[in-house]
Design an enzyme around this catalytic site. Sequence first.
Site, PDB file in Angstrom:
ATOM      1  N   ASP A 254      89.594  -4.824   7.506  1.00 52.39           N
ATOM      2  CA  ASP A 254      88.998  -4.834   6.178  1.00 52.39           C
ATOM      3  C   ASP A 254      90.146  -4.759   5.165  1.00 52.39           C
ATOM      4  O   ASP A 254      91.324  -4.633   5.529  1.00 52.39           O
ATOM      5  CB  ASP A 254      87.981  -3.695   6.008  1.00 52.39           C
ATOM      6  CG  ASP A 254      86.963  -4.009   4.900  1.00 52.39           C
ATOM      7  OD1 ASP A 254      87.254  -4.899   4.064  1.00 52.39           O
ATOM      8  OD2 ASP A 254      85.903  -3.374   4.853  1.00 52.39           O
TER       9      ASP A 254
HETATM   10  C1  NOJ Z   1      85.948  -4.770   1.496  1.00 44.29           C
HETATM   11  C2  NOJ Z   1      84.573  -4.689   2.099  1.00 44.29           C
HETATM   12  O1  NOJ Z   1      84.449  -3.503   2.835  1.00 44.29           O
HETATM   13  C3  NOJ Z   1      84.220  -5.861   2.996  1.00 44.29           C
HETATM   14  O2  NOJ Z   1      82.868  -5.774   3.299  1.00 44.29           O
HETATM   15  C4  NOJ Z   1      84.573  -7.153   2.347  1.00 44.29           C
HETATM   16  O3  NOJ Z   1      84.226  -8.215   3.211  1.00 44.29           O
HETATM   17  C5  NOJ Z   1      86.054  -7.181   2.009  1.00 44.29           C
HETATM   18  N1  NOJ Z   1      86.352  -6.085   1.101  1.00 44.29           N
HETATM   19  C6  NOJ Z   1      86.491  -8.498   1.391  1.00 44.29           C
HETATM   20  O4  NOJ Z   1      86.010  -8.624   0.118  1.00 44.29           O
END
Ligand code: NOJ
Length: 759
Positions: free
Chosen positions: A285
């Site tokens: 993430d």
């Molecule tokens: C953080 C989030 O937790 C995740 O769900 C998302 O896909 C990513 N950022 C990318 O934006």
Amino acid sequence: MKKKYLLFLAVIVFNHITYAQTATTKMNQFIDRLMQEMTLEEKIGQLNLLTPGGGIPTGAVVSSDVETKIKNGQVGGLFGVIGADKVLQAQRIAIENSRLHIPLIFGSDVIHGHKTTFPIPLGLACSWDTILIKQTARAAAIEATADGLSWAFSPMVDICRDPRWGRIAEGAGEDAFLGSAIAGVMVRGYQNNDLRKDNTVMACVKHFALYGAAEGGRDYNTVDMSKIRMYNDYLPPYKAAIDAGAGSVMSSFNVIDDVPATGNSWLLTNLLRKQWHFNGFVVSDYTSVNEMEAHGLGNLQEVSALALKAGLDMDMVGEGFLTTLKTSLQQKKITLNDINNACRRILQAKYKLGLFDNPYRNVSPNRAKDILSLEHLLLSRKAAAKSCVLLKNNNVLPLQRKGVIALVGPLADSKRNMLGTWSVAGDWHKSVTLKEGMENIVGNSARIIYAKGANISDDTAFNKRVNVFGEEIEMGPASAETMIHEAVAAAKNADIVVAALGEAADMSGESSSRADIGLPESQQKLLEALVQTGKPIVIVLFNGRPMALVKENSMASAILDVWFGGTEAGNGIADVLFGNENPSGKLTASFPYSVGQIPVYYNHLNTGRPYVLGGPTKFKSDYLDIPNAPLFPFGYGLSYTKFQYSPITLSDSVLDNNTTIYASVTVTNTGNYDGEEVVQLYLREEVASISRPVKMLKGFQKIYLKKGESKTVRFPLQVDALKFYNSDLAFVAESGKYDVMIGTSSIDVQTASFTYNNQ
Ligand code: NOJ
């Protein structure tokens, strides 16, 4: 004849397997050749996912020097690039200016639609309509690819039993069985069994794993869970998504057994690859590799090496892989094999998507018509209506198309709030408000008097935090008193009041946990003032999470939970309010009676001292001040009509490993409207080697019944439905007596029993 048919079938299967094997061999040969030409730096470059900004950044960092890095072969993919022209531009840099011309993979948070936005996933899940949900994923894939994308950061399948956690909005709710069904159809909707098509995207299952169980409902917080609970209640939806063929997985921010998921080799290698045979790639993430430093696992070089060795393939934004893996290799902290494996998996994904054949596969000018098409807008309207859950109705809904309707509340005419959280590509200017939707339906046949009545919240510090992506909580010039006064005047002149209350879109979603999940004070005051008019009040509730609404429930004549319905929200909700659509949504997450009950969920274990409703309370498991039951339970949702259930008929009283028992009920529509009903089947094992939940959803069917019509709904039950992970984490079914419950919600069921013999 039969023999001939079997032979024919065998030939088809054989051909299919051979074809698949040949395709895999061809892919591996291609990638082997390519990797032979790649330098170490270029291989590490493939593991680097950047965002040049433009989407919704969800961390402190946005990537810099992206163009130079692409030219140098230091980037494997990009996300947050919105628009086919921009994708084209970036892809050209990779293809024309990098040494080996390796295409980039373009991803995005396509969470509930793309430009056409559908209801937030929690709302959509309440439709229990897997065909509809799949259609929304298909539509999202069609639009995302028309915008040049190949990779959707979805489905989000985190089970959540804590509505304080803002990200409950992004998932399917509290139940693993339903969550698994939805996870599967979403993956199929995105990928459509053929990633090479120019209208499919690779799914990315997230957040692996257990992210929804953060302590205290606070985002990014610690998770601590027994393996039994993990395997039985939290892991199944991830597994279902992988079994459906999801090409990628995103690791979560939380720790599991005190090791961050992003660097957790038990999770990413033992469970995911060895036990589940996942063969796609894993992306971190947003900066979650770097965040392992704050978790206390070492410096950037150490945590990057740890993550790679644990089984992480791609590093989102943080550039820990890009900047440290070479040194770690030189210092023998990692092996070339570790890098090769990760690089190969990313190249395989690109190959499977057909990007090596046509890096511009999705960027063609005539795809623009696929975006916000009439078909998708109609689907958005339908989905908005099907997501609505009727929580209460004292005979005031559906509304009549005559007389005077007071439409009040801060969410009645707020375009900005219709799309809900995580609508990266959605354009809120294009969304339909409730006011617009109601006006579209009534035309001149009824009068609608509108008054805002209150701000979503008057707490300026809170509003500032919510408004980071724009002014969702608008603070107009009028004072609270003036606004309430206007709303009360409108109510006094009306036959009925529709009060659009609830949360702003970004009061849920990432980094939007709330300790108080009630209606903000400004809106409570509005409601109290409206009640004084004596007019019936219909609350149209906009929300990204279950809320605590005991007081509001006692004041309103009806409550329709509409979540955030997406682009066509207003039209879809108005369809339900005026009876064009009969509400058929059922809750997929319990609405607590009070925050103090959390976690509150239907499939809990029995205690040794269970409290029985109406029985003695001393030394029983209960509260002195509130009931044990939630205000609105899992599976609950009313209709404008009534459904009557017959007792259950079982085709047999004994099940063994090779038989099927059919559990049937006859459902009759005894009310005055045609309508849909979600018939739910729950099981309980009376005695087992471990304590088992008081009930578990094991089947559901959504049926349509004309008024007066009856249908018999038949559920097949086989041994697989009885299986669970025991103390040894073996997936077993145990002999004994089982209760089967079928009904209209988790608390309103008919019951029968059967015996299972494990032999
Ligand atoms: C953080 C989030 O937790 C995740 O769900 C998302 O896909 C990513 N950022 C990318 O934006």
